[in-house]
Design a protein around this motif. Structure first.
Motif, PDB file in Angstrom:
ATOM      1  N   ILE A  15      31.107   1.588  -2.179  1.00  0.00           N
ATOM      2  CA  ILE A  15      32.332   0.997  -1.641  1.00  0.00           C
ATOM      3  C   ILE A  15      32.210  -0.523  -1.513  1.00  0.00           C
ATOM      4  O   ILE A  15      33.171  -1.194  -1.155  1.00  0.00           O
ATOM      5  CB  ILE A  15      32.700   1.605  -0.275  1.00  0.00           C
ATOM      6  CG1 ILE A  15      31.630   1.277   0.779  1.00  0.00           C
ATOM      7  CG2 ILE A  15      32.889   3.115  -0.403  1.00  0.00           C
ATOM      8  CD1 ILE A  15      32.049   1.617   2.194  1.00  0.00           C
ATOM      9  N   GLY A  16      31.032  -1.053  -1.821  1.00  0.00           N
ATOM     10  CA  GLY A  16      30.793  -2.491  -1.772  1.00  0.00           C
ATOM     11  C   GLY A  16      29.366  -2.782  -2.190  1.00  0.00           C
ATOM     12  O   GLY A  16      28.707  -1.948  -2.820  1.00  0.00           O
ATOM     13  N   GLY A 109      30.720  -2.699  -6.716  1.00  0.00           N
ATOM     14  CA  GLY A 109      31.786  -1.744  -6.456  1.00  0.00           C
ATOM     15  C   GLY A 109      32.683  -1.509  -7.653  1.00  0.00           C
ATOM     16  O   GLY A 109      32.558  -2.155  -8.698  1.00  0.00           O
ATOM     17  N   SER A 135      29.092   5.657   0.590  1.00  0.00           N
ATOM     18  CA  SER A 135      29.703   4.921   1.684  1.00  0.00           C
ATOM     19  C   SER A 135      28.649   4.628   2.747  1.00  0.00           C
ATOM     20  O   SER A 135      27.651   5.352   2.866  1.00  0.00           O
ATOM     21  CB  SER A 135      30.858   5.725   2.292  1.00  0.00           C
ATOM     22  OG  SER A 135      31.521   4.996   3.295  1.00  0.00           O
ATOM     23  N   SER A 141      34.493  -0.254   6.859  1.00  0.00           N
ATOM     24  CA  SER A 141      34.061   0.692   5.824  1.00  0.00           C
ATOM     25  C   SER A 141      35.077   1.794   5.566  1.00  0.00           C
ATOM     26  O   SER A 141      35.151   2.330   4.450  1.00  0.00           O
ATOM     27  CB  SER A 141      32.702   1.301   6.178  1.00  0.00           C
ATOM     28  OG  SER A 141      32.791   2.098   7.352  1.00  0.00           O
ATOM     29  N   ASN A 143      38.333   1.396   5.529  1.00  0.00           N
ATOM     30  CA  ASN A 143      39.263   0.746   4.609  1.00  0.00           C
ATOM     31  C   ASN A 143      38.687   0.668   3.199  1.00  0.00           C
ATOM     32  O   ASN A 143      39.347   1.028   2.213  1.00  0.00           O
ATOM     33  CB  ASN A 143      39.587  -0.660   5.127  1.00  0.00           C
ATOM     34  CG  ASN A 143      40.551  -1.405   4.241  1.00  0.00           C
ATOM     35  OD1 ASN A 143      41.625  -0.922   3.944  1.00  0.00           O
ATOM     36  ND2 ASN A 143      40.169  -2.596   3.812  1.00  0.00           N
ATOM     37  N   HIS A 144      37.448   0.227   3.085  1.00  0.00           N
ATOM     38  CA  HIS A 144      36.824   0.073   1.763  1.00  0.00           C
ATOM     39  C   HIS A 144      36.637   1.430   1.069  1.00  0.00           C
ATOM     40  O   HIS A 144      36.794   1.534  -0.153  1.00  0.00           O
ATOM     41  CB  HIS A 144      35.478  -0.630   1.895  1.00  0.00           C
ATOM     42  CG  HIS A 144      35.606  -2.045   2.369  1.00  0.00           C
ATOM     43  ND1 HIS A 144      34.548  -2.757   2.900  1.00  0.00           N
ATOM     44  CD2 HIS A 144      36.663  -2.894   2.392  1.00  0.00           C
ATOM     45  CE1 HIS A 144      34.951  -3.964   3.230  1.00  0.00           C
ATOM     46  NE2 HIS A 144      36.231  -4.069   2.929  1.00  0.00           N
ATOM     47  N   THR A 145      36.319   2.449   1.853  1.00  0.00           N
ATOM     48  CA  THR A 145      36.135   3.781   1.274  1.00  0.00           C
ATOM     49  C   THR A 145      37.465   4.339   0.767  1.00  0.00           C
ATOM     50  O   THR A 145      37.550   4.860  -0.359  1.00  0.00           O
ATOM     51  CB  THR A 145      35.512   4.739   2.303  1.00  0.00           C
ATOM     52  OG1 THR A 145      34.282   4.198   2.784  1.00  0.00           O
ATOM     53  CG2 THR A 145      35.250   6.105   1.683  1.00  0.00           C
ATOM     54  N   SER A 148      38.605   2.565  -2.381  1.00  0.00           N
ATOM     55  CA  SER A 148      37.837   2.994  -3.558  1.00  0.00           C
ATOM     56  C   SER A 148      38.330   4.346  -4.057  1.00  0.00           C
ATOM     57  O   SER A 148      38.464   4.576  -5.271  1.00  0.00           O
ATOM     58  CB  SER A 148      36.343   3.070  -3.211  1.00  0.00           C
ATOM     59  OG  SER A 148      35.832   1.803  -2.871  1.00  0.00           O
TER      60      SER A 148
END
Length: 213
Positions: A15-16, A109, A135, A141, A143-145, A148
């Motif tokens: 995720i990053g 990512g 993740s 996290s 939000n990023h997950t 993705s």
């Protein structure tokens, strides 16, 4: 014997950055005795992710396929390539031929740029491979997950499941799993030191999952 939940080939995406893709890839390589391929290495050429996986696995069946691009600077691939005077072309990043299972680890990512127009996710879509998403719990996290996952779904890229790496935050993980309806394939704890024994311990857990799901 039950059918494994993992297909023959798949992509490990994070995720990053600094999420734990290489740790997860190492564990899955060991669990499946699969081949390993990181198509783009940015920086750390003397101690690459390929070499890290090689040091930490115990099985003798894994083959390590050479990177398509080895870039000197630890930057986004498009920026590192520009410094090296290289243009990354998706046509040059071809899945290696192998009769073994294959774990493919991305550089960064899913939305990381490879050149002025194309991203990692374009490469995954071109290959037609499913994704295991790594993740890690931190502020932002969720939000990023979710972003993705939405990115994959918008391109009809299958997601096999999520692996959480590092300290557990139950409220975050539970929300992600219930909201997305994507299975959790496992959790990797915060390990101060990574050794072959640690990798083998987690690999045994994942191997059992593969046999019984």
């Amino acid at each position: 014997m039950n059918t494994p939940i993992f297909p023959t080939q798949f992509v490990v995406a994070g995720i990053g950055t600094e999420i734990g893709k290489t740790i997860v890839s190492t564990i899955l390589v060991e669990a499946l005795q699969a081949d390993y391929w990181k198509p783009i290495q940015s920086g750390a050429l003397e101690d690459s992710d390929t070499e890290a996986v090689r040091r930490l696995i115990s099985n003798s069946g894994t083959q390590f396929h050479p990177e398509a691009y080895r870039l000197t600077e630890p930057l986004s691939p498009h920026a590192a390539a520009d410094i090296d005077g290289v243009h990354i072309s998706l046509d040059n990043i071809v899945l290696p031929q192998t009769s073994n299972a294959l774990v493919v680890e991305l550089a960064g990512g899913l939305m990381v740029p490879l050149n002025e127009r194309e991203l990692n996710i374009d490469l995954v879509q071109r290959w037609g491979l499913p994704v295991i998403l790594v993740s890690r719990n931190y502020l932002g996290s969720i939000n990023h997950t979710l972003l993705s996952i939405d990115a994959c779904r918008s391109r009809n890229i299958p997601i096999l499941g999520i692996i959480f790496n590092g300290p557990t935050v139950t409220s975050s993980e539970s929300f992600i799993l219930s909201y997305t309806n994507i299975p959790c394939l496992g959790r990797i704890g915060q390990e101060d030191t990574l050794t072959k024994d640690v990798i083998r311990h987690y690999a045994d857990q994942f191997a059992e999952l593969i046999r019984t799901r």
